[in-house]
Motif scaffolding. Structure first.
Motif, short mmCIF file in Angstrom:
data_model
loop_
_atom_site.label_atom_id
_atom_site.label_comp_id
_atom_site.label_asym_id
_atom_site.label_seq_id
_atom_site.Cartn_x
_atom_site.Cartn_y
_atom_site.Cartn_z
N LYS A 132 17.75 19.46 -16.55
CA LYS A 132 18.88 20.38 -16.66
C LYS A 132 18.65 21.36 -17.79
CE LYS A 132 23.75 20.08 -15.92
NZ LYS A 132 24.90 19.24 -15.82
N THR A 133 19.20 22.56 -17.65
CA THR A 133 19.09 23.51 -18.75
C THR A 133 20.24 23.32 -19.74
OG1 THR A 133 20.19 25.11 -17.34
CG2 THR A 133 17.81 25.32 -17.55
N ILE A 134 20.06 23.88 -20.92
CA ILE A 134 21.07 23.83 -21.99
C ILE A 134 21.24 25.26 -22.51
CG2 ILE A 134 21.67 22.81 -24.23
CD1 ILE A 134 19.40 20.81 -23.82
N PHE A 179 29.34 26.64 -25.48
CA PHE A 179 29.72 25.87 -26.67
C PHE A 179 28.75 24.70 -26.91
CE2 PHE A 179 34.18 27.34 -25.41
CZ PHE A 179 34.16 28.41 -26.30
N VAL A 180 27.55 25.03 -27.35
CA VAL A 180 26.54 24.01 -27.66
C VAL A 180 25.97 24.33 -29.04
CG1 VAL A 180 24.29 23.07 -27.04
CG2 VAL A 180 25.95 23.58 -25.24
N ASP A 181 25.84 23.29 -29.86
CA ASP A 181 25.21 23.47 -31.17
C ASP A 181 23.79 22.89 -31.07
OD1 ASP A 181 25.11 24.08 -33.99
OD2 ASP A 181 25.16 21.91 -34.31
N ALA A 183 34.47 25.51 -15.38
CA ALA A 183 33.88 24.44 -16.19
C ALA A 183 32.58 24.03 -15.52
CB ALA A 183 34.85 23.26 -16.28
N GLU A 184 31.84 25.03 -15.02
CA GLU A 184 30.69 24.75 -14.15
C GLU A 184 29.41 24.48 -14.93
OE1 GLU A 184 29.71 28.26 -11.84
OE2 GLU A 184 30.33 29.53 -13.48
N GLY A 185 29.49 24.39 -16.25
CA GLY A 185 28.34 23.98 -17.03
C GLY A 185 27.33 25.10 -17.23
N THR A 208 21.87 29.61 -5.88
CA THR A 208 23.25 29.83 -5.42
C THR A 208 23.82 28.50 -4.94
OG1 THR A 208 22.62 30.36 -3.15
CG2 THR A 208 22.77 32.22 -4.67
N PRO A 209 25.15 28.35 -4.93
CA PRO A 209 25.73 27.07 -4.52
C PRO A 209 25.42 26.77 -3.04
CG PRO A 209 27.35 28.43 -5.67
CD PRO A 209 26.17 29.31 -5.39
N ARG A 210 25.09 25.53 -2.76
CA ARG A 210 24.75 25.13 -1.38
C ARG A 210 25.70 24.04 -0.92
NH1 ARG A 210 19.31 21.47 -2.73
NH2 ARG A 210 19.97 21.06 -4.86
N GLY A 240 21.88 13.84 -23.17
CA GLY A 240 20.94 13.00 -23.93
C GLY A 240 21.21 11.51 -23.77
N ALA A 241 22.27 10.91 -24.26
CA ALA A 241 23.24 11.59 -25.07
C ALA A 241 23.66 10.75 -26.27
CB ALA A 241 24.48 11.89 -24.24
N VAL A 242 23.72 11.44 -27.42
CA VAL A 242 24.44 10.89 -28.57
C VAL A 242 25.74 11.67 -28.65
CG1 VAL A 242 24.48 10.64 -31.07
CG2 VAL A 242 22.37 10.20 -29.82
C1 LIG Z 1 18.63 17.22 -21.89
C2 LIG Z 1 19.99 17.38 -22.53
C3 LIG Z 1 20.32 16.63 -23.63
C4 LIG Z 1 21.58 16.77 -24.21
N1 LIG Z 1 21.91 15.94 -25.24
C5 LIG Z 1 23.17 15.96 -25.73
C6 LIG Z 1 23.58 14.99 -26.67
O1 LIG Z 1 22.82 14.09 -27.05
N2 LIG Z 1 24.87 15.07 -27.14
C7 LIG Z 1 25.74 16.04 -26.72
O2 LIG Z 1 26.89 16.06 -27.18
N3 LIG Z 1 25.36 16.97 -25.81
C8 LIG Z 1 24.11 16.94 -25.30
N4 LIG Z 1 23.74 17.85 -24.34
C9 LIG Z 1 24.69 18.91 -23.94
C10 LIG Z 1 25.81 18.36 -23.05
O3 LIG Z 1 25.29 17.55 -22.03
C11 LIG Z 1 26.59 19.52 -22.46
O4 LIG Z 1 27.01 20.37 -23.49
C12 LIG Z 1 27.82 19.03 -21.69
O5 LIG Z 1 27.43 18.22 -20.62
C13 LIG Z 1 28.63 20.22 -21.19
O6 LIG Z 1 29.71 19.78 -20.43
P1 LIG Z 1 30.37 20.73 -19.32
O7 LIG Z 1 31.47 19.95 -18.73
O8 LIG Z 1 30.62 22.04 -19.91
O9 LIG Z 1 29.19 20.96 -18.26
P2 LIG Z 1 28.46 19.92 -17.31
O10 LIG Z 1 28.38 18.58 -17.94
O11 LIG Z 1 27.19 20.57 -16.92
O12 LIG Z 1 29.40 19.83 -16.05
C14 LIG Z 1 29.55 20.90 -15.17
C15 LIG Z 1 29.90 20.37 -13.80
O13 LIG Z 1 30.17 21.47 -12.94
C16 LIG Z 1 29.57 21.24 -11.68
N5 LIG Z 1 29.38 22.54 -11.02
C17 LIG Z 1 28.52 23.52 -11.36
N6 LIG Z 1 28.64 24.57 -10.52
C18 LIG Z 1 29.60 24.24 -9.63
C19 LIG Z 1 30.16 24.91 -8.53
N7 LIG Z 1 29.78 26.14 -8.19
N8 LIG Z 1 31.13 24.27 -7.82
C20 LIG Z 1 31.54 23.03 -8.17
N9 LIG Z 1 31.02 22.34 -9.21
C21 LIG Z 1 30.07 22.94 -9.94
C22 LIG Z 1 28.29 20.52 -12.03
O14 LIG Z 1 27.78 19.82 -10.91
C23 LIG Z 1 28.75 19.60 -13.15
O15 LIG Z 1 29.22 18.37 -12.67
C24 LIG Z 1 22.50 17.72 -23.71
C25 LIG Z 1 22.17 18.48 -22.59
C26 LIG Z 1 20.94 18.30 -21.98
C27 LIG Z 1 20.61 19.07 -20.73
#
Ligand SMILES: Cc1cc2nc3c(=O)[nH]c(=O)nc-3n(C[C@H](O)[C@H](O)[C@H](O)COP(=O)(O)OP(=O)(O)OC[C@H]3O[C@@H](n4cnc5c(N)ncnc54)[C@H](O)[C@@H]3O)c2cc1C
Ligand code: SF4
Length: 551
Positions: free
Chosen positions: A323-325, A351-353, A210-212, A538-540, A84-86
């Motif tokens: 991006k998805t959440i 872990f998202v609220d 930690a791939e999000g 899939t990863p590219r 977002g981000a706050v």
């Molecule tokens: C539109 C939107 C608005 C949001 N607003 C807020 C907000 O205001 N406040 C807040 O606290 N949170 C917000 N969130 C949620 C927050 O952004 C996420 O919870 C947070 O970024 C999660 O962190 P993470 O490190 O788990 O994942 P990510 O930030 O997604 O990081 C994962 C990383 O892994 C990498 N990756 C993925 N697959 C692979 C692979 N196979 N090999 C190598 N690397 C890989 C990705 O490229 C990425 O860099 C929002 C999310 C979205 C989409």
């Protein structure tokens, strides 16, 4: 009216490519810990691990100087990060206890906030729901946060490998022993070209995923080890733009209602990013019912609303992204987030609220807990599931589990539509989540039927509103168009299904041409929405995809 059931057309997860029983190559890099993904979760984990090692050695303990690698698919740190981000700063304060807030990578403190209910022409201010209070928090660009965390990680001697997507987990028996990256330099047919580089194997005692959001390795590991959750994970798609604006925005804005239909869950946000920029986005749950719903297009329409238009007019769009959440919350958490040689952190674990739209501090805090469990396990020389289960216990006793538990049914209540969902969510807020009791069951998004309708026509003006082609350009995506496709599409794609995919994808990857589906794979910005509802991602090759700087 015709209906579609997306799950019927979804190919299975390519488990044979994601889980490899092959032994690591002779030239494998040997690490103590390998972290997949340089987001806030992965980087916080790596930093805390290095810090614990240093702290133990400073205290005179014979602690190992750990070899820690972080592998990231983006060509440069932060380029695939979008939020977002706050930000709630509490995990930053835990990771950097001596650092004054002014040195943290935030744009500005939240100075005010307002929530509106929108109709097509009006904005009615409503009381801010308790879950949406942001006093004491900061607005930020997650790209900047990630770049800053990367610098802190490098200062601590952590090996950062941007441009190295992980394609597979290397496993032996039930244990994860490391990872294999994607090759690069393949031609369209998947044959090695002039710039071909072989995959790299990285072995490690502990692998941290930690791939999000909608992580492929996470999905594969859970399917392989049968790690269940009470409800399946569900997702929303967020489409976002950063604008340069003439006048500063004085508060954080959230909206409900229009442009979403009443049977879809979601809302918008507009955040100030210093005096000259705003972040603007729309988030929509992927369980919506109308097959023609198009989140990118809804955001474009939304910018013409009297609440937003005056802020944007005279300014210019700087960046676009999607991006998805993970939105499933407490009931979608995997029953365990630790296994033999493996830990699951951040969005990968879910872990998202959603009621507060917060994930960054949960991601970082889970990374910190994972580091603590990993460090103790490495010191004890035991990295099996039992030793790493300490991580699960830390999460379960922390504010992460408590916060998600409090709002456990709130997002799920909205499966019955905005109005009934709003009433139920209000009751849950008043009772700390106790009423209505029990778990609201939720099918996975792809199992929600879609009604096929004709899409409403929309012509972007190129000034305030943009096509998907313009949007992809603004994401900085310049993926080589000669790489093999990384998207796995099912068989028998009907014209209606092709239309559905074209609306789901915010980046114009899927198009219906005549009655056929055309796939423009290089346009993909890795948002993962179609992985949730249709063709698999899939990863590219490393460095493909967007090049976000401000998201
Ligand atoms: C539109 C939107 C608005 C949001 N607003 C807020 C907000 O205001 N406040 C807040 O606290 N949170 C917000 N969130 C949620 C927050 O952004 C996420 O919870 C947070 O970024 C999660 O962190 P993470 O490190 O788990 O994942 P990510 O930030 O997604 O990081 C994962 C990383 O892994 C990498 N990756 C993925 N697959 C692979 C692979 N196979 N090999 C190598 N690397 C890989 C990705 O490229 C990425 O860099 C929002 C999310 C979205 C989409
Ligand atoms: S094809 Fe790529 S950009 Fe389009 S929805 Fe799927 S993951 Fe997102």
């Amino acid at each position: 009216m015709a209906a579609l059931l997306p799950i019927r057309h979804q190919p299975p997860l390519p488990l044979d490519r994601l889980i490899l029983r092959a032994p690591p190559g002779a030239e494998a890099l040997e690490m103590d810990v390998v972290v997949v993904g340089a987001g806030p979760a992965g980087l916080a984990c790596a930093i805390e691990l290095a810090r614990l090692g240093q702290q133990a050695r400073d205290a005179g303990r014979d602690a190992p100087d750990l070899n820690i690698a972080v592998l990231e698919k983006a060509g440069s740190l932060g380029e695939h990060s979008l939020s977002g981000a706050v930000v709630n700063p509490r995990a930053f304060q835990e990771l950097f206890p001596d650092m004054p807030p002014a040195r943290l990578p935030f744009r500005q403190p939240v100075a005010g906030e307002a929530v509106y209910f929108l109709t097509e022409r009006r904005a009615q201010r409503i009381p801010t729901p308790p879950t949406m209070h942001n006093t004491g928090f900061y607005t930020a660009s997650i790209c900047e946060i990630v770049r800053w965390l990367g610098e802190r990680a490098e200062e601590r001697g952590i090996h950062l490998f941007p441009g190295f997507p992980v394609a597979s987990l290397l496993v032996a028996g039930e244990a994860v022993r490391g990872v294999r990256t994607t090759p690069s330099g393949l031609d369209r047919n998947g044959e090695p070209g002039a710039a071909y580089q072989e995959p790299t194997d990285v072995t490690a005692k502990i692998t941290v995923l930690a791939e999000g959001t909608r992580g492929m390795l996470t999905q594969a590991w859970r399917e392989w080890r049968t790690i269940l959750s009470p409800n399946p994970q569900i997702f929303a798609l967020g489409v976002k733009e950063v604008w340069e604006v003439k006048h500063p925005l004085d508060r954080v804005i959230h909206t409900l209602g229009w442009p979403l239909p009443a049977d879809a869950f979601g809302g918008s946000f507009m955040y100030p990013l210093g005096p000259g920029q705003v972040a603007l986005g729309l988030v929509v749950g992927l369980d919506y019912h109308d097959a023609s719903l198009d989140v990118h297009q809804l955001l474009q329409r939304m910018k013409l609303h009297p609440l937003f238009r005056p802020h944007l007019e005279g300014g210019q769009v700087l960046e676009w992204g999607a991006k998805t959440i993970p939105e499933g919350g407490f009931y979608a958490l995997p029953e365990r987030r630790a296994g033999e040689g493996l830990l699951l952190v951040g969005d990968a674990a879910g872990f998202v609220d959603v009621p507060s739209l917060k994930g960054i501090h949960y991601a970082m805090q889970s990374g910190i807990f994972a580091a603590r469990a990993a460090f103790s396990a490495l010191e004890a020389g035991m990295t099996g599931a039992e030793a790493l289960a300490a991580y699960d216990r830390m999460v379960d006793r922390s504010f992460i589990a408590a916060d998600l538990r409090r709002t456990r049914n709130m997002r799920l209540a909205f499966k019955d539509g905005l109005y009934l969902g709003g009433v139920k969510a209000g009751l849950m807020t008043l009772t700390g989540g106790r009423v209505p009791g029990g778990r609201i069951e939720m099918p996975e998004d792809a199992a929600a039927p879609r009604v096929v309708r004709a899409a409403a026509p929309f012509t972007p003006d190129g000034t305030l509103t943009f096509s998907k082609v313009d949007a992809v350009f603004k994401s900085g995506n310049a993926t080589r168009d000669t790489i093999p496709t990384h998207l796995v599409v099912g068989n028998d794609v009907s014209p209606e299904l092709a239309d559905f995919y074209s609306h789901v994808c915010p980046a114009g990857v899927y198009e219906r041409v005549g009655g056929e589906l055309k796939v423009n794979a290089p346009n993909c910005v890795d948002c993962k929405a179609t992985d949730v509802l249709g063709p698999r991602w899939t990863p590219r090759e490393g460095g493909s995809g967007p090049k976000y700087r401000l998201m």
